[in-house]
Design an enzyme around this catalytic site. Structure first.
Site, PDB file in Angstrom:
ATOM      1  CG  ASP A 198       5.808 -39.081 -12.593  1.00 18.93           C
ATOM      2  OD1 ASP A 198       5.829 -40.036 -11.793  1.00 18.93           O
ATOM      3  OD2 ASP A 198       5.862 -37.895 -12.211  1.00 18.93           O
ATOM      4  CB  THR A 222       7.593 -39.791  -7.272  1.00 20.72           C
ATOM      5  OG1 THR A 222       6.427 -39.942  -8.080  1.00 20.72           O
ATOM      6  CG2 THR A 222       8.642 -40.793  -7.709  1.00 20.72           C
ATOM      7  CD  GLN A 272       6.105 -43.195  -9.931  1.00 25.80           C
ATOM      8  OE1 GLN A 272       5.146 -43.674 -10.524  1.00 25.80           O
ATOM      9  NE2 GLN A 272       6.405 -41.914 -10.014  1.00 25.80           N
TER      10      GLN A 272
END
Length: 286
Positions: A198, A222, A272
């Site tokens: 992440d 996100t 992502q």
């Protein structure tokens, strides 16, 4: 074992409350919300605890609400399917009865295959031995591109290119590994990788518009995050990460990441998508 490394281990060590119910603590990284990689890593740990004979090969997660780092996160794992070769699980994460995160993931038994292929990287991109090496446990400011405290010290070392600006490349390249040897099975390595996956991925979309080093002027959050595990990952070895922006439009950005080992074998692919907006005001630097 350093205090920071122990904290990461404690963070990913979740408590089993019932057969399919788990609880995890949260960490304050200075953002005012739970770090998405924490929830993703904990969810992978929870789901793996319900599968004894297979390893995770894919995880598809949605982040639905901002989590509160002062509260534990409760994970409910639904046994969606168990087959001979594959098992599927659905994970729902809640705080105070509100769903903050969902994930579907799949597990597979080890299987011999007559076919073996993976896209090969540009070998010049793999090695950053002459790059800038930063121990995130001791010195975070060197890569803190928005000038504020975004992450507390982390138990990772990262290598960055010596020359890296919005003009040098639209591709984000860096090497990363844990500062210490990870004592645990493959599921722990997978969970730690999910945690660190992440970092930097969504922000890499800003390279396409010359804003990667103006993060303080943007808002990133996100929406969804997917990981495909192709081969066993060892997070205490150098992971060579290549992140590329795919799309940036309608206030959303998407990026793809390819993670290789030092031999050039593709270990994982990650994608992502998230909110990417230019702020109408600039956040002050603390």
């Amino acid at each position: 074992m350093s205090v920071v490394f122990k904290k990461l281990g404690d963070l990913l060590h979740i408590e089993q409350i019932d057969t399919q119910l788990f609880s995890g603590i949260s960490q304050d990284l200075g953002t005012g919300r739970i770090f998405g990689g924490q929830v993703l890593g904990q969810a992978i740990v929870a789901s793996q605890k319900t599968v004894s004979d297979k390893k995770i090969h894919s995880a598809h997660a949605y982040f639905l609400r901002m989590g509160n780092h002062d509260l534990p996160v409760v994970y409910h794992v639904d046994n969606t399917r168990d087959g001979k070769s594959y098992s599927s699980r659905t994970v729902t994460a809640t705080q105070q009865g509100n769903i903050i995160f969902t994930m579907m993931c799949s597990f597979q038994v080890d299987e011999a295959s007559e076919f073996d292929y993976a896209i090969a990287p540009n070998t010049e991109w793999l090695s950053l031995e002459d790059g800038i090496e930063v121990n995130l446990e001791d010195n975070l400011g060197a890569i803190n591109t928005n000038g504020r405290k975004i992450f507390t010290p982390q138990p990772f070392t990262i290598r960055l290119p010596n020359e890296d600006t919005d003009l040098t490349s639209t591709t984000e390249r860096f090497n990363i590994k844990t500062n210490q040897t990870v004592v645990g099975d493959q599921s722990l390595h997978n969970a730690i990788f999910a945690y660190l996956s992440d970092f930097r991925l969504l922000a890499s979309t800003l390279r396409s518009v010359g804003y990667r080093f103006k993060v303080k002027e943007t808002m990133l959050a996100t929406i969804c995050h997917t990981i495909w595990f192709h081969r066993d990952i060892k997070v205490d070895d150098w992971l060579h990460s290549i992140y590329e922006p795919i799309s940036l439009i309608n206030g959303r950005g998407m990026a793809k990441g390819a993670i290789y080992n030092s031999e050039g074998l593709l270990l994982a692919t990650t994608m992502q998508e998230g909110v990417v907006r230019k702020l109408k005001w600039i956040l002050p630097i603390n």
